[in-house]
Motif scaffolding. Structure first.
Motif, PDB file in Angstrom:
ATOM      1  N   LYS A 199     129.493  -6.627  24.117  1.00  0.00           N
ATOM      2  CA  LYS A 199     128.475  -7.503  24.771  1.00  0.00           C
ATOM      3  C   LYS A 199     128.275  -8.590  23.712  1.00  0.00           C
ATOM      4  CE  LYS A 199     126.948  -4.292  28.350  1.00  0.00           C
ATOM      5  NZ  LYS A 199     125.510  -3.766  28.543  1.00  0.00           N
ATOM      6  N   LEU A 200     127.811  -8.085  22.523  1.00  0.00           N
ATOM      7  CA  LEU A 200     127.338  -9.051  21.593  1.00  0.00           C
ATOM      8  C   LEU A 200     128.383  -9.930  20.993  1.00  0.00           C
ATOM      9  CD1 LEU A 200     125.162  -6.710  19.166  1.00  0.00           C
ATOM     10  CD2 LEU A 200     124.344  -8.336  20.820  1.00  0.00           C
ATOM     11  N   ASN A 244     133.008   2.112  13.646  1.00  0.00           N
ATOM     12  CA  ASN A 244     134.330   1.633  13.753  1.00  0.00           C
ATOM     13  C   ASN A 244     134.785   0.983  15.011  1.00  0.00           C
ATOM     14  OD1 ASN A 244     135.291   2.493  11.224  1.00  0.00           O
ATOM     15  ND2 ASN A 244     135.263   4.676  11.975  1.00  0.00           N
ATOM     16  N   ALA A 245     133.779   1.131  16.031  1.00  0.00           N
ATOM     17  CA  ALA A 245     133.745   0.629  17.409  1.00  0.00           C
ATOM     18  C   ALA A 245     134.007  -0.859  17.067  1.00  0.00           C
ATOM     19  CB  ALA A 245     132.698   0.801  18.094  1.00  0.00           C
ATOM     20  N   HIS A 246     134.940  -1.521  18.073  1.00  0.00           N
ATOM     21  CA  HIS A 246     135.076  -3.042  17.916  1.00  0.00           C
ATOM     22  C   HIS A 246     135.574  -3.443  16.598  1.00  0.00           C
ATOM     23  CE1 HIS A 246     135.446  -6.253  20.864  1.00  0.00           C
ATOM     24  NE2 HIS A 246     134.485  -5.446  21.734  1.00  0.00           N
ATOM     25  N   SER A 247     136.006  -2.705  15.625  1.00  0.00           N
ATOM     26  CA  SER A 247     136.354  -3.076  14.357  1.00  0.00           C
ATOM     27  C   SER A 247     135.364  -3.553  13.602  1.00  0.00           C
ATOM     28  CB  SER A 247     137.620  -3.765  14.422  1.00  0.00           C
ATOM     29  OG  SER A 247     138.671  -3.467  14.976  1.00  0.00           O
ATOM     30  N   GLN A 248     134.006  -3.392  13.867  1.00  0.00           N
ATOM     31  CA  GLN A 248     132.851  -3.859  13.158  1.00  0.00           C
ATOM     32  C   GLN A 248     132.976  -3.418  11.692  1.00  0.00           C
ATOM     33  OE1 GLN A 248     130.579  -5.900  14.155  1.00  0.00           O
ATOM     34  NE2 GLN A 248     129.246  -5.850  12.662  1.00  0.00           N
ATOM     35  N   ARG A 282     118.624  -1.699  20.420  1.00  0.00           N
ATOM     36  CA  ARG A 282     117.986  -0.212  20.517  1.00  0.00           C
ATOM     37  C   ARG A 282     119.002   0.728  20.836  1.00  0.00           C
ATOM     38  NH1 ARG A 282     114.952   1.041  25.693  1.00  0.00           N
ATOM     39  NH2 ARG A 282     117.180   1.160  25.835  1.00  0.00           N
ATOM     40  N   ASP A 283     120.058   0.708  21.935  1.00  0.00           N
ATOM     41  CA  ASP A 283     120.956   1.357  21.926  1.00  0.00           C
ATOM     42  C   ASP A 283     121.830   1.735  20.890  1.00  0.00           C
ATOM     43  OD1 ASP A 283     119.887   1.855  24.624  1.00  0.00           O
ATOM     44  OD2 ASP A 283     121.299   0.455  25.357  1.00  0.00           O
ATOM     45  N   ARG A 330     132.680   5.134  22.315  1.00  0.00           N
ATOM     46  CA  ARG A 330     133.027   4.358  23.361  1.00  0.00           C
ATOM     47  C   ARG A 330     131.783   3.501  23.927  1.00  0.00           C
ATOM     48  NH1 ARG A 330     135.807   9.176  24.481  1.00  0.00           N
ATOM     49  NH2 ARG A 330     134.009   9.989  25.598  1.00  0.00           N
ATOM     50  N   ARG A 331     130.836   4.273  23.666  1.00  0.00           N
ATOM     51  CA  ARG A 331     129.614   3.477  24.234  1.00  0.00           C
ATOM     52  C   ARG A 331     129.490   2.268  23.332  1.00  0.00           C
ATOM     53  NH1 ARG A 331     127.982   8.659  25.509  1.00  0.00           N
ATOM     54  NH2 ARG A 331     126.860   8.821  23.437  1.00  0.00           N
ATOM     55  N   MET A 332     129.565   2.592  21.883  1.00  0.00           N
ATOM     56  CA  MET A 332     129.262   1.466  21.014  1.00  0.00           C
ATOM     57  C   MET A 332     130.320   0.210  21.030  1.00  0.00           C
ATOM     58  SD  MET A 332     126.694   1.744  18.721  1.00  0.00           S
ATOM     59  CE  MET A 332     127.228   1.306  17.044  1.00  0.00           C
TER      60      MET A 332
END
Length: 491
Positions: A245-246, A106-110, A209-210, A237-239
């Motif tokens: 970045k992408l 759900n991070a960045h509405s992916q 990888r992360d 939060r990390r995602m």
């Protein structure tokens, strides 16, 4: 485990009664598939361990190939046989076609814009059609064959340079650069990594990888959704930072192209921007950036991991490698690159790729599905909202299907019609049905060409008596220890 430790410190008393009621509610339901008896609060979470695909395979030997577990508050169905997989992925494909979305996605509405996570809908069909027609159709792949050939040449040239100085090659990292540049040239008409420099692309690979590790690790929120707002492990939060970045890289490339309207590259980006302009209701910039994330994350990681596993298995089985090299020498001549047109004349090489994907499927539990309504499966009731995991790793190692199921034996496919394209449910590394991996047509071209070219141009010195084959679990299945070997010009 990390999420258990955090959980025990968070309102333990609050959960107790709710969890007990939940467990008893499941117990009263009739005709649920068999499975381990859940314990209060955590259900069967304690049984997963650090390698859930392996733990679930062991549990399936006790409870059967259609198994029901309570993972925290989440009802979960695990499929561990070809027969059951066919029922879920083909016979009742539509009933099982929705996605269970890990909170990390759900991070960045992916998940709201990604063809991987969207439900089957008009929007999903439009995005899937764009992918299939503009990137993964036979016509598009044929048109870009020269790009793949060039990138394989660069991979071999990099290994040849390393051989001259007797330096090791990190097979996974080298394959990642090759696949990354192939995709970036197809989409953006430019390299994103220096194909001849070991450290080039390292940041991008580490980022991918992360993402895979974070998305695949046990997340308290996925088992107890009421913690979603506080994200106790910080995974979302990390995602958000990783996806950001992408997205920033994609946005930069998009803006660069928009400034060069008259300089048409006639690549995928041009096509997508044209569709955005003509049909903004069908696809917008958010869809484009999410599509690039899907392509670069899934496309690079799965292909490079599979090539690394294939090379590792061949190094452990030198007689198999010798047989493959003999076929290559006889069919195309030693020291030559494998062309895509050669693949059909290299049956043993194809068998090696299939055997690698059998033992090391890129996504061991496939991408999780979910039931939107109550479903009947082989006489069992699968409740609405159940997460569905298809254990492709267990299916590929099922001793009732495969003789010597844990042995690397490519010969098993020589007189077999079994294939990886989703028609044979004994071998489904890319899934099957309407949600089969759209990148399958590219993977089945790239893997044998890359592997065959490396085998036909070099011998490989591992420098170890025993090779570490330990798995590192995430959404994708990686080697715990990178495969670093010294290429030696083939004699």
């Amino acid at each position: 485990m990390e999420f258990v430790t955090i959980f025990l410190g968070l309102f333990l008393s609050y959960f107790l009664l709710q969890a007990i009621f939940s467990v008893f509610g499941v117990a009263k339901s009739k005709n649920l598939p068999p499975g381990p008896t859940p314990i209060p609060i955590i259900g069967s979470l304690h049984l997963l361990g650090d390698h859930p695909h392996q733990s679930l395979a062991r549990l399936a030997k006790i409870h059967g190939p259609i198994m029901f577990l309570k993972l925290g508050q989440i009802s979960t169905l695990v499929i561990s046989s070809a027969t059951a997989a066919k029922e879920v992925l083909q016979t009742q494909d539509l009933a099982f076609s929705s996605r269970h979305i890990p909170d990390a996605l759900n991070a960045h509405s992916q998940s709201e814009y990604s063809v991987v996570w969207l439900p089957v809908s008009t929007q999903w069909r439009a995005l899937r059609k764009i992918l299939n027609f503009n990137i993964f159709s036979g016509k598009s792949l044929d048109a870009n064959q020269h790009l793949r050939s060039k990138k394989v040449q660069e991979l071999v040239a990099y290994c040849r340079k390393a051989s001259q100085s007797k330096e090791t090659v990190d097979i996974g990292r080298a394959a990642f650069r090759t696949t990354l540049n192939l995709l970036s040239n197809t989409i953006f008409s430019k390299d994103l990594a220096d194909p001849y420099h070991e450290d080039s692309g390292r940041e991008f690979k580490d980022l991918v990888r992360d993402i895979m590790v974070e998305a695949g690790k046990p997340n308290l929120v996925d088992f107890f959704p009421m913690f979603r707002k506080i994200d106790p492990q910080g995974i979302r939060r990390r995602m958000t930072r990783y996806f950001g970045k992408l997205h920033a890289t994609s946005e930069e490339l998009i803006q660069e192209r928009l400034k060069l309207k008259r300089l048409k590259q006639e690549d995928v980006l041009d096509v997508l921007l044209e569709i955005c302009h003509k049909n903004p209701d069908e696809i917008n910039s958010a869809h484009v950036k999410s599509m690039f994330v899907d392509l670069f994350v899934a496309g690079t990681d799965t292909t490079s991991n599979s090539l690394e596993w294939a090379m590792a298995e061949l190094l452990r089985n030198p007689h198999t490698m010798a047989k493959a090299k003999e076929e290559l020498k006889d069919v195309i001549g030693k020291g030559k690159l494998v062309d895509e047109a050669d693949i059909s004349r290299l049956p043993y090489l194809q068998c090696i790729v299939k055997e690698t994907l059998r033992l090391h499927p890129p996504v061991p539990l496939l991408i999780p599905r979910k039931t939107e309504t109550k479903v009947t499966l082989n006489g069992y009731i699968v409740p609405e909202g159940t997460q569905v995991l298809v254990n492709a790793w267990a299916i590929g190692r099922d001793p009732f299907t495969w003789d010597d199921s844990l042995e690397f034996k490519p010969e098993r496919f020589l007189n077999s019609e079994l294939d990886v394209r989703g028609r044979d449910f004994e071998l489904i590394p890319f899934g099957a049905g309407r949600r089969i991996c759209p990148g399958l047509p590219l993977a089945v071209r790239m893997l044998p060409v890359m592997l065959g070219s490396l085998l036909n141009n070099f011998d490989w010195d591992i420098g170890l008596e025993e090779l570490d084959m330990t798995e590192k679990f995430g959404i994708t299945l990686q080697k715990s220890e990178p495969l670093c070997v010294v290429p030696i010009p083939a004699t």
